[in-house]
Design an enzyme around this catalytic site. Structure first.
Site, PDB file in Angstrom:
ATOM      1  N   ASP A 135       0.873  -1.173   0.000  1.00  0.00           N
ATOM      2  CA  ASP A 135       0.000   0.000   0.000  1.00  0.00           C
ATOM      3  C   ASP A 135       0.914   1.228   0.000  1.00  0.00           C
ATOM      4  O   ASP A 135       2.115   1.134   0.276  1.00  0.00           O
ATOM      5  CB  ASP A 135      -0.950  -0.009   1.207  1.00  0.00           C
ATOM      6  CG  ASP A 135      -2.150   0.912   0.980  1.00  0.00           C
ATOM      7  OD1 ASP A 135      -2.100   1.742   0.045  1.00  0.00           O
ATOM      8  OD2 ASP A 135      -3.140   0.818   1.733  1.00  0.00           O
TER       9      ASP A 135
HETATM   10  C1  BGC Z   1      -5.123   3.206   0.192  1.00  0.00           C
HETATM   11  C2  BGC Z   1      -5.206   2.196  -0.939  1.00  0.00           C
HETATM   12  C3  BGC Z   1      -5.066   2.895  -2.259  1.00  0.00           C
HETATM   13  C4  BGC Z   1      -3.753   3.628  -2.279  1.00  0.00           C
HETATM   14  C5  BGC Z   1      -3.481   4.352  -3.569  1.00  0.00           C
HETATM   15  C6  BGC Z   1      -3.910   4.088   0.074  1.00  0.00           C
HETATM   16  O1  BGC Z   1      -3.980   5.163   0.971  1.00  0.00           O
HETATM   17  O2  BGC Z   1      -5.115   2.533   1.426  1.00  0.00           O
HETATM   18  O3  BGC Z   1      -6.426   1.502  -0.854  1.00  0.00           O
HETATM   19  O4  BGC Z   1      -5.168   1.970  -3.302  1.00  0.00           O
HETATM   20  O5  BGC Z   1      -3.753   4.598  -1.229  1.00  0.00           O
HETATM   21  O6  BGC Z   1      -4.326   5.427  -3.728  1.00  0.00           O
END
Ligand code: BGC
Length: 721
Positions: free
Chosen positions: A292
């Site tokens: 993530d």
């Molecule tokens: C989120 C993810 C997301 C990623 C990219 C993160 O803060 O937890 O679910 O895909 O950002 O935007």
């Protein structure tokens, strides 16, 4: 070699390059600060490669007859150490690495499960995207075929925007009703979530877009999500938190995104246990593992973990002795991308834009099928407009734009009309709206529609109790003054309804329904659509009743022995496998509304349960059949549910577990025979002694019904060796 263009404005000036660099620094910085949701202010254009440029024809890896692995290895063979060092993490925040010299273009990654979140700081060929209902709403439809259609439509929108990898679907288990992102997931039951995820992944990838199943695993709250250690038993990992991921893997999901949190002391992003032992070895995942955004803290751990892409970028210099591991990381993302054909064909397909009107219709259909009728005393609904001279709508949720889960996955969509304007169109002069009415106004109305809402989103959990702002106390007050009170709740999960459930006439429960939410609610209120959604989670009476009631977690900062990388919030999943209805049933805590519950404007009768045998052995399948009849006056769909119950066991087991369901549409008076099946795996539990599944011979019951608390038919059989 690449045809680049920057939107808006002229080409690659030095200044722009500098701006791009500072944007990247801001991205890296931002990652430490908050969600990846709202586009940042730095809003700078990013390089995209349109139109498509094929791989250089003289390169070995241009040969489509080779396997994806062979092609990936051929690329890696030609890469310099420097190029490898630049290929361990994302490029410009939301792209896969580009290896310009070798003609490997960057691929576009974008969020997420409920449609496409268009980022104003990144360039796509999309000027709009459909706001579909959230995936929790999709789960409430209990219709895997609909999940496939839903994902196909989102896949088509990805193709219209040149997006190769969708950063979804999400499938973290609904353990706590306060989790801010529950709406982005598929509910509390691993079987239901697994069935929906399987079709979602299949549908998405059939359109040529890679699905990313996320967040692996146990990202079950948002507060402190980057600092939480979810502490749980091995049995909980296998019975509750990984089965939906396993179904995604079985559907051949191309990518997994690991979670921000740790599990049992292992950071999901860089934990070898999570990436290699669990995901690769136990669950058999062969695709891309990405972290993530902005969570990876340590270079060596990251390289050794088994992850392939550190997102949004790999900010360190690797050491020469790490080259072998780097090769593994790179072939690990190249091969799945080759497999999807991303380097052999354009991802952008402008013809997909023609499908948007159909997507809007599908968004409406899913929203209609996901609305759950929780109460309807004296058949107050559907509203017979001719019966009422005055309809009063109260609560500011009627005018607010609450229709998707906020954050990185939020999708604004287009042409959203709020509920009050939608209702006005239907009921004209009869309808008045007062966000905060007087007692006299409430008393005087022929019918009162109370609108309530709860706002969920990323980075922050939301209170179970309603806020004053979005309607706390309003339903109870209206019901006390007017017996013809209908509640319409617009929510991303369970809310506290204990104060008004018994007092109001009807409750229409709408999980964020996307751009067509208001129309779908109106269709249910008028009866043009007969509600058929069922709860994909339990709604407790009080938050204190829930297995997550110990939350917020115990703060263990400064505890002796912790390091800067130590998890700081230790959340013990003391309930083990007893999550959701498994918890309420085993503890004999009566919920306000049980898992699987939802009413209809018609009624259904269940009859004639038959099992194909009284014994099940080896790899046999037990066939379960029964008849369902629509005994009411209007057509409607029923979600029939099959639960399995072990009558004895060497370990504590849930009272029952969902192992089958089907949505059946029936005309008035019509009957259908339903066939479901159960196999040995459905009867198994995770045996912590042998670290494997175990099905213990003995007597089991098959329970068939309309919800977890409404069993209509049952029959027993014996599992033999
Ligand atoms: C989120 C993810 C997301 C990623 C990219 C993160 O803060 O937890 O679910 O895909 O950002 O935007």
């Amino acid at each position: 070699m690449f045809q680049k263009f920057l939107i808006p404005g002229p080409k690659n000036t030095k200044r722009q390059k500098l701006r791009c660099q500072s944007a990247l620094v801001a991205i890296l910085f931002g990652s430490c600060l908050g969600a990846w949701g709202a586009p940042k202010k730095h809003a700078e254009p990013v390089i995209m490669d349109f139109p498509f440029v094929p791989l250089p024809a003289d390169k070995v890896y241009a040969n489509t007859k080779l396997t994806p692995e062979e092609r990936a290895a051929a690329v890696v063979k030609e890469m310099t150490f420097e190029e490898k060092a630049n290929s361990l993490g994302g490029f410009q925040g939301f792209y896969s690495p580009r290896i310009e010299r070798l003609g490997i273009r960057q691929l576009y990654f974008l969020n997420a499960s409920q449609g496409i979140h268009i980022r104003s700081d990144l360039n796509t060929a999309l000027d709009k995207s459909t706001s579909f209902p959230c995936t929790l709403a999709l789960a409430a439809s209990y219709d895997p075929a609909l999940s496939e259609q839903f994902a196909k439509a989102i896949g088509e929108e990805c193709r219209a925007g040149g997006i190769a990898v969708l950063l979804g679907p999400g499938m973290n288990i609904y353990r706590s009703s306060e989790c801010g992102r529950n709406a982005e997931y598929m509910g509390e039951d691993p079987f239901l979530a697994g069935q929906m995820v399987y079709e979602y992944v299949k549908g998405m990838q059939s359109i040529g877009v890679m699905a990313t199943i996320k967040h692996f695993i146990a990202n079950n709250t948002e507060n402190h999500r980057r600092l939480t250690d979810s502490v749980m038993s091995e049995r909980s990992i296998f019975e509750i938190y990984t089965p939906a991921f396993k179904k995604g893997i079985e559907a051949d999901a191309g990518a997994v995104m690991t979670a921000y949190n740790a599990v049992n002391g292992h950071w999901c992003s860089v934990g070898k246990y999570i990436n290699t032992e669990l995901l690769r070895e136990k669950l058999g995942f062969k695709g891309v593992i990405m972290t993530d955004w902005g969570v990876t803290r340590e270079r060596d751990e990251a390289i050794a973990s088994g992850a392939n892409l550190i997102m949004p970028s790999f900010p360190w210099k690797p050491k020469p002795e790490q080259e072998k591991a780097m090769d593994r990381m790179i072939t690990g993302w190249l091969a799945p991308f080759f497999k999807m054909g991303f380097y052999d064909r354009p991802q952008l397909d402008p013809s997909m834009k023609e499908k948007f009107p159909a997507h809007n219709q599908l968004a409406l259909k899913v929203a209609q099928e996901s609305i759950i009728l929780l109460k309807n005393s004296s058949n107050l609904l559907p509203i017979d407009g001719s019966k009422y001279k005055s309809i009063l709508v109260v609560g500011n949720a009627a005018e607010r734009k609450i229709y998707f889960c906020d954050g990185s996955g939020g999708v604004k969509g287009y042409d959203f009309v709020n509920l009050i304007d939608t209702l006005k169109k239907e009921y004209g002069e009869k309808l008045t709206y007062e966000a905060a009415p007087t007692d006299d106004t409430i008393k005087a109305a022929d019918l009162v529609i109370v609108t309530l809402a709860s706002k969920g989103g990323e980075s922050k959990d939301r209170p179970f109790d309603l806020t004053e702002e979005l309607g706390k106390g309003l339903a109870e007050r209206c019901a006390g003054l007017n017996p013809r009170t209908v509640v319409v709740a617009i929510v991303g999960g369970g809310i506290r309804m204990t104060d008004f459930r018994d007092k109001v006439g009807a409750i229409v429960f709408a999980l964020y329904g996307g751009q067509q939410q208001s129309q779908a609610i109106l269709d249910v209120l008028t009866g043009r659509v007969n509600p058929s959604g069922k709860l994909p989670f339990t709604i407790e009476k009080e938050f204190a009743d829930s297995p997550a009631a110990l939350y917020p977690q115990v703060d263990v900062r400064n505890v002796k022995g912790t390091t800067p990388h130590s998890p700081e919030y230790r959340t013990e999943y003391k309930e083990g496998v007893f999550v959701g209805y498994r918890w309420y049933e085993s503890k004999k805590i009566e919920p306000l509304f049980p898992f699987g519950f939802g009413l209809s404007y018609t009624t259904f009768k269940y009859d004639d349960l038959k099992l194909s045998s009284t014994k099940l052995s080896g790899d046999d399948v037990l066939k379960v059949s029964f008849t369902i009849t629509n005994t009411g006056k209007v057509a409607g769909a029923e979600v029939v549910q099959l639960y399995v119950q072990a009558t004895q066991s060497s370990v504590p087991r849930p009272v029952k577990e969902l192992k089958g369901f089907k949505k059946v549409m029936l005309k008035p008076g019509e009957s259908a025979q339903v066939e479901l099946s159960v196999n040995r795996q459905d009867l198994s539990f995770w045996d912590e002694t042998n670290h494997n599944w175990k099905a213990e011979p003995g007597q089991f019951n098959i329970l068939v019904g309309a919800s977890s608390a409404d069993v209509r038919l049952s029959s027993g059989f014996e599992l033999t060796k």
